[in-house]
Design a protein around this motif. Structure first.
Motif, PDB file in Angstrom:
ATOM      1  N   ASP A 103       0.843  -1.205   0.000  1.00 51.70           N
ATOM      2  CA  ASP A 103       0.000   0.000   0.000  1.00 51.70           C
ATOM      3  C   ASP A 103       0.875   1.251   0.000  1.00 51.70           C
ATOM      4  N   TYR A 104       1.910   1.231   0.824  1.00 56.34           N
ATOM      5  CA  TYR A 104       2.840   2.361   0.899  1.00 56.34           C
ATOM      6  C   TYR A 104       3.522   2.601  -0.449  1.00 56.34           C
ATOM      7  N   VAL A 105       4.014   1.532  -1.045  1.00 57.46           N
ATOM      8  CA  VAL A 105       4.700   1.629  -2.341  1.00 57.46           C
ATOM      9  C   VAL A 105       3.764   2.193  -3.401  1.00 57.46           C
ATOM     10  N   ARG A 106       2.530   1.705  -3.424  1.00 58.43           N
ATOM     11  CA  ARG A 106       1.572   2.151  -4.432  1.00 58.43           C
ATOM     12  C   ARG A 106       1.178   3.615  -4.225  1.00 58.43           C
ATOM     13  N   GLU A 107       0.894   3.996  -2.985  1.00 59.98           N
ATOM     14  CA  GLU A 107       0.461   5.370  -2.706  1.00 59.98           C
ATOM     15  C   GLU A 107       1.545   6.397  -2.986  1.00 59.98           C
ATOM     16  N   ASN A 108       2.800   5.993  -2.816  1.00 67.06           N
ATOM     17  CA  ASN A 108       3.901   6.941  -2.930  1.00 67.06           C
ATOM     18  C   ASN A 108       4.759   6.737  -4.169  1.00 67.06           C
ATOM     19  N   ASN A 109       4.337   5.821  -5.032  1.00 63.91           N
ATOM     20  CA  ASN A 109       5.067   5.562  -6.280  1.00 63.91           C
ATOM     21  C   ASN A 109       6.534   5.263  -6.014  1.00 63.91           C
ATOM     22  N   ARG A 110       6.770   4.302  -5.110  1.00 63.74           N
ATOM     23  CA  ARG A 110       8.145   3.964  -4.702  1.00 63.74           C
ATOM     24  C   ARG A 110       8.408   2.479  -4.956  1.00 63.74           C
ATOM     25  N   SER A 111       8.275   2.077  -6.200  1.00 60.80           N
ATOM     26  CA  SER A 111       8.436   0.661  -6.544  1.00 60.80           C
ATOM     27  C   SER A 111       9.846   0.150  -6.288  1.00 60.80           C
ATOM     28  N   TRP A 112      10.816   1.057  -6.179  1.00 63.85           N
ATOM     29  CA  TRP A 112      12.211   0.656  -5.932  1.00 63.85           C
ATOM     30  C   TRP A 112      12.517   0.497  -4.447  1.00 63.85           C
ATOM     31  N   ALA A 113      11.613   0.915  -3.580  1.00 62.42           N
ATOM     32  CA  ALA A 113      11.873   0.896  -2.134  1.00 62.42           C
ATOM     33  C   ALA A 113      12.002  -0.535  -1.624  1.00 62.42           C
ATOM     34  N   ARG A 114      12.847  -0.708  -0.615  1.00 68.60           N
ATOM     35  CA  ARG A 114      13.097  -2.033  -0.043  1.00 68.60           C
ATOM     36  C   ARG A 114      12.989  -1.965   1.482  1.00 68.60           C
ATOM     37  N   ARG A 115      12.392  -2.981   2.048  1.00 66.02           N
ATOM     38  CA  ARG A 115      12.224  -3.022   3.501  1.00 66.02           C
ATOM     39  C   ARG A 115      13.549  -3.186   4.230  1.00 66.02           C
ATOM     40  N   SER A 116      14.556  -3.695   3.565  1.00 65.34           N
ATOM     41  CA  SER A 116      15.879  -3.886   4.169  1.00 65.34           C
ATOM     42  C   SER A 116      16.767  -2.656   4.036  1.00 65.34           C
ATOM     43  N   ASN A 117      16.237  -1.583   3.451  1.00 65.22           N
ATOM     44  CA  ASN A 117      16.962  -0.326   3.317  1.00 65.22           C
ATOM     45  C   ASN A 117      16.484   0.631   4.413  1.00 65.22           C
ATOM     46  N   PHE A 118      17.410   1.173   5.197  1.00 63.42           N
ATOM     47  CA  PHE A 118      17.024   1.990   6.340  1.00 63.42           C
ATOM     48  C   PHE A 118      16.187   3.200   5.936  1.00 63.42           C
ATOM     49  N   ALA A 119      16.640   3.942   4.936  1.00 67.35           N
ATOM     50  CA  ALA A 119      15.927   5.153   4.526  1.00 67.35           C
ATOM     51  C   ALA A 119      14.506   4.828   4.060  1.00 67.35           C
TER      52      ALA A 119
END
Length: 204
Positions: A103-119
């Motif tokens: 849901d977070y990825v879709r709402e914010n258009n962050r398909s590259w985001a990873r849960r193992s990345n701190f930022a």
């Protein structure tokens, strides 16, 4: 081209080395950020983007993963030795569940985001805290109420499902206590952390 065993070992070491280890002193927010300056930059970005104070998501993240990039719930075993899956799909710094993360990825258009990345994980927490404020009116500074939302979901919080879980109320109080300690520590070092890298180079 086939990679030899030495090459595979080197690749594995390289990938492992990319993961930031947990901070040496997780009890002190100043020391956490001094050890990992990029984490502070991520926390400030979350603060500016979502209006979330630095200390609240950090206290929640400590509770969720102890700042381990690959944290996940323990494996469950049938008859004590046959693995049959984990308690949930939670993973990473924020222990974000797959459905909520999507849901977070879709709402914010962050398909590259990873849960193992701190930022990325910190930004996810900022988004969730922001939404909890919007949906349930919980202050972004209220670590106790925010953690109950985080654990139970927005509907569960509205229905007060946490009242049937005294252990969760205790955990949420611990998160709130840690948040207050982090806030007090942060007030002592914020000015130093905000100084430019050039100032630190000559005077730090």
């Amino acid at each position: 081209m086939k990679m030899n065993k030495l090459g595979l070992v080197g690749l594995a070491l390289l990938l492992t080395g990319c993961a930031t280890p947990p901070p040496k002193d997780p009890e002190n927010l100043c020391n956490i950020f001094k050890e990992n300056r990029s984490w502070y930059k991520a926390a400030k970005n979350t603060e500016q983007k979502w209006g979330v104070p630095v200390h609240v998501p950090m206290a929640m993240m400590y509770q969720e993963s102890s700042f381990r990039h690959n944290a996940r719930p323990p494996m469950r075993y049938f008859l004590g030795f046959i693995p049959y899956g984990r308690a949930s799909t939670a993973y990473g710094y924020a222990q974000a569940k797959t459905m909520t993360w999507d849901d977070y990825v879709r709402e914010n258009n962050r398909s590259w985001a990873r849960r193992s990345n701190f930022a990325d994980a910190h930004d996810f927490m900022g988004w969730f805290i922001y939404k909890s404020h919007q949906v349930n009116g919980v202050s972004k500074w209220d670590a106790y109420g925010q953690y109950l939302n985080y654990h139970e979901g927005w509907g569960g919080y509205r229905n007060k499902s946490y009242n049937a879980k005294p252990w969760l109320i205790q955990v949420s109080r611990r998160v709130d206590d840690r948040s207050k300690r982090y806030a007090a520590q942060y007030r002592q070092c914020q000015k130093d952390l905000d100084r430019s890298w050039l100032w630190r180079l000559f005077f730090g």
